[in-house]
Design an enzyme around this catalytic site. Sequence first.
Site, mmCIF file in Angstrom:
data_model
loop_
_atom_site.group_PDB
_atom_site.id
_atom_site.type_symbol
_atom_site.label_atom_id
_atom_site.label_comp_id
_atom_site.label_asym_id
_atom_site.label_seq_id
_atom_site.Cartn_x
_atom_site.Cartn_y
_atom_site.Cartn_z
ATOM 1 N N VAL A 218 0.833 -1.213 0.000
ATOM 2 C CA VAL A 218 0.000 0.000 0.000
ATOM 3 C C VAL A 218 0.866 1.261 0.000
ATOM 4 O O VAL A 218 0.642 2.189 -0.766
ATOM 5 C CB VAL A 218 -0.955 -0.009 1.217
ATOM 6 C CG1 VAL A 218 -1.647 1.337 1.395
ATOM 7 C CG2 VAL A 218 -2.005 -1.110 1.038
ATOM 8 N N ASP B 65 10.404 3.771 6.509
ATOM 9 C CA ASP B 65 10.133 2.390 6.922
ATOM 10 C C ASP B 65 11.156 2.013 7.990
ATOM 11 O O ASP B 65 12.286 2.502 7.986
ATOM 12 C CB ASP B 65 10.233 1.436 5.724
ATOM 13 C CG ASP B 65 9.423 0.161 5.929
ATOM 14 O OD1 ASP B 65 8.410 -0.008 5.241
ATOM 15 O OD2 ASP B 65 9.811 -0.658 6.800
ATOM 16 N N LYS C 167 -14.332 0.354 5.297
ATOM 17 C CA LYS C 167 -13.300 -0.559 4.816
ATOM 18 C C LYS C 167 -13.568 -1.994 5.279
ATOM 19 O O LYS C 167 -13.539 -2.940 4.481
ATOM 20 C CB LYS C 167 -11.919 -0.090 5.316
ATOM 21 C CG LYS C 167 -10.778 -1.038 5.015
ATOM 22 C CD LYS C 167 -10.527 -1.185 3.532
ATOM 23 C CE LYS C 167 -9.577 -2.342 3.243
ATOM 24 N NZ LYS C 167 -9.344 -2.573 1.826
ATOM 25 N N GLY D 248 -7.771 -15.871 -0.620
ATOM 26 C CA GLY D 248 -6.579 -15.785 0.220
ATOM 27 C C GLY D 248 -6.166 -14.333 0.330
ATOM 28 O O GLY D 248 -7.010 -13.445 0.246
ATOM 29 N N CYS E 116 -5.669 -9.606 3.266
ATOM 30 C CA CYS E 116 -6.735 -8.710 3.733
ATOM 31 C C CYS E 116 -8.037 -9.393 4.135
ATOM 32 O O CYS E 116 -8.537 -9.170 5.238
ATOM 33 C CB CYS E 116 -6.993 -7.653 2.677
ATOM 34 S SG CYS E 116 -5.623 -6.498 2.546
HETATM 35 N N1 LIG Z 1 -2.010 -5.304 0.522
HETATM 36 C C1 LIG Z 1 -3.227 -4.924 0.136
HETATM 37 O O1 LIG Z 1 -3.748 -5.351 -0.894
HETATM 38 C C2 LIG Z 1 -4.004 -3.928 0.977
HETATM 39 C C3 LIG Z 1 -5.121 -3.290 0.411
HETATM 40 C C4 LIG Z 1 -5.807 -2.377 1.202
HETATM 41 C C5 LIG Z 1 -5.440 -2.128 2.499
HETATM 42 N N2 LIG Z 1 -4.357 -2.779 3.018
HETATM 43 C C6 LIG Z 1 -3.962 -2.477 4.400
HETATM 44 O O2 LIG Z 1 -2.839 -1.608 4.346
HETATM 45 C C7 LIG Z 1 -1.933 -1.885 5.422
HETATM 46 C C8 LIG Z 1 -0.556 -2.220 4.868
HETATM 47 O O3 LIG Z 1 -0.657 -3.399 4.098
HETATM 48 P P1 LIG Z 1 0.544 -3.877 3.166
HETATM 49 O O4 LIG Z 1 0.046 -5.072 2.433
HETATM 50 O O5 LIG Z 1 1.066 -2.708 2.411
HETATM 51 O O6 LIG Z 1 1.598 -4.312 4.288
HETATM 52 P P2 LIG Z 1 3.143 -4.690 4.120
HETATM 53 O O7 LIG Z 1 3.431 -5.686 5.149
HETATM 54 O O8 LIG Z 1 3.428 -4.985 2.679
HETATM 55 O O9 LIG Z 1 3.905 -3.320 4.462
HETATM 56 C C9 LIG Z 1 3.952 -2.755 5.744
HETATM 57 C C10 LIG Z 1 5.254 -1.976 5.857
HETATM 58 O O10 LIG Z 1 5.239 -1.241 7.077
HETATM 59 C C11 LIG Z 1 6.549 -1.257 7.618
HETATM 60 N N3 LIG Z 1 6.496 -0.904 9.026
HETATM 61 C C12 LIG Z 1 6.096 -1.659 10.080
HETATM 62 N N4 LIG Z 1 6.200 -0.954 11.225
HETATM 63 C C13 LIG Z 1 6.637 0.289 10.890
HETATM 64 C C14 LIG Z 1 6.921 1.469 11.621
HETATM 65 N N5 LIG Z 1 6.750 1.540 12.939
HETATM 66 N N6 LIG Z 1 7.378 2.559 10.952
HETATM 67 C C15 LIG Z 1 7.558 2.507 9.614
HETATM 68 N N7 LIG Z 1 7.297 1.419 8.862
HETATM 69 C C16 LIG Z 1 6.843 0.316 9.496
HETATM 70 C C17 LIG Z 1 7.021 -2.675 7.332
HETATM 71 O O11 LIG Z 1 8.430 -2.777 7.429
HETATM 72 C C18 LIG Z 1 6.489 -2.878 5.909
HETATM 73 O O12 LIG Z 1 7.437 -2.450 4.944
HETATM 74 C C19 LIG Z 1 -2.586 -3.028 6.209
HETATM 75 O O13 LIG Z 1 -3.339 -2.491 7.262
HETATM 76 C C20 LIG Z 1 -3.498 -3.678 5.190
HETATM 77 O O14 LIG Z 1 -4.601 -4.322 5.793
HETATM 78 C C21 LIG Z 1 -3.625 -3.664 2.283
#
Ligand SMILES: NC(=O)c1ccc[n+]([C@@H]2O[C@H](COP(=O)([O-])OP(=O)(O)OC[C@H]3O[C@@H](n4cnc5c(N)ncnc54)[C@H](O)[C@@H]3O)[C@@H](O)[C@H]2O)c1
Length: 431
Positions: free
Chosen positions: A16, A35, A204, A257, A260
Amino acid sequence: MNAPRAPIAVIGTGYVGLVTAAGFAELGSEVWCVDIDAEKIARLQRGEVPIYEPGLEEVLARHAERLHFSTDIGQALEHARLLFVAVGTPPTYSGDADLSAVHAVVDELPSSGDHALVMKSTVPCGTGASIQRAFEERGVQGIAYVSCPEFLKEGTALKDFRHPDRVVVGEHDGSWAGQAVVDLYEPLGAPLVRTDVASAEMIKLASNAFLATKISFINEIANVCEETGADVVEVARGVGLDDRIGPKFLQAGIGYGGSCFTKDVSALKLLAANSGYHFQLLNAVTEVNELQKRRVVSKLERHLGGKLSGRRVALLGLAFKPETDDMRGASSLVLAARLLAEGAKVTAFDPVAEQEARKLMPQLDYRDSALDAIEGADAVVLVTEWREFLELDWKHVAQAMSGDLVIDGRNALDAATIRDAGLVYEGIGTR
Ligand SMILES: NC(=O)c1ccc[n+]([C@@H]2O[C@H](COP(=O)([O-])OP(=O)(O)OC[C@H]3O[C@@H](n4cnc5c(N)ncnc54)[C@H](O)[C@@H]3O)[C@@H](O)[C@H]2O)c1
């Protein structure tokens, strides 16, 4: 090309965060990405993209001069007012959303009348209010809060950023930040839902829970079709033409799967339970999905004469869906584990997700191509409908296999072509 726009910060550079950063950089913003994963940041600084998402590498490269990557939130605070938070919110052992990464970010923010925390991560309804309390307890004042949930789909994430079905902005009355977020998204011309924070958070969770429900519903219809002789592909076509229902998310298969749906359904169910309400429907949605992943095993047993011990099964695709390397919650994890537990020999090929899959399933026999995986197999299971599998030469496949069974776990293959090649085709609720 684009007029100068407000700089932003993106905290968390996963699926995201990176897509949000790339999308806003493309619209003209300077983007400060943060990050805690130092290796990830080092790779991004070198111009490498740590995830597979079609088109992302090109967009990040094209706007490299506007994108800054750091492990230090200080620079982001210095340059940007809007802090988009896109850290992970995985499930805890209890099934509730783990908000520790969100709170780690919150804990780093100092008092400021200039900054707003814009929540992109999926969080339970009530999180905005609890973050406000956390600020108050630490004596942190002035930081505005906006809920701006993300709806992108991995595999088409950039397209989804550029053409969102809607932009949801949940805000507190009288704050400057909601309008600033609306202005940022304005060039996309998407329908806008401007609402309170709690409702935005619930939009959401409700969206993902509804989509998961639609999938489990059509999967149950498919299972009934198998018993009654109806064909779920025909049924879904007929049902989906009703514009109150629509054709999307009516493809039967071996279960949903991804990171989310499973976690958001669980988070919503537990959010309800923690508030004293028993959300019965979601129990069934989850259970149907778990059973659906396992149905392939009984199909294999039925065709292969009972025992799977020693039989060779080739899995085509491992990622939770095509065009991603994301293995979180993938149906292949459950299916492969069940097959190995039954004593089957499992070969597998995925064009993109092998590296991620190896971390979770080191015991699988990974092959370099679909035909390599198929060689000598008693049965082939289509797990992820990557395009290259849809274009396989099934006569070739028939020659390479030692058996003749093809299970189409996504109802994506052409049954007639497969049967013409002398193979046995078995879909999910379809003939
Ligand atoms: N992946 C999807 O398709 C999708 C779609 C919509 C919403 N979301 C939501 O978005 C959020 C992120 O999902 P994602 O798939 O991108 O996750 P991800 O695991 O790919 O990425 C999360 C990132 O956050 C970083 N991180 C963790 N703690 C941190 C901190 N304290 N400071 C800075 N960075 C930090 C991690 O190192 C990682 O790079 C989740 O809540 C998810 O539910 C995901």
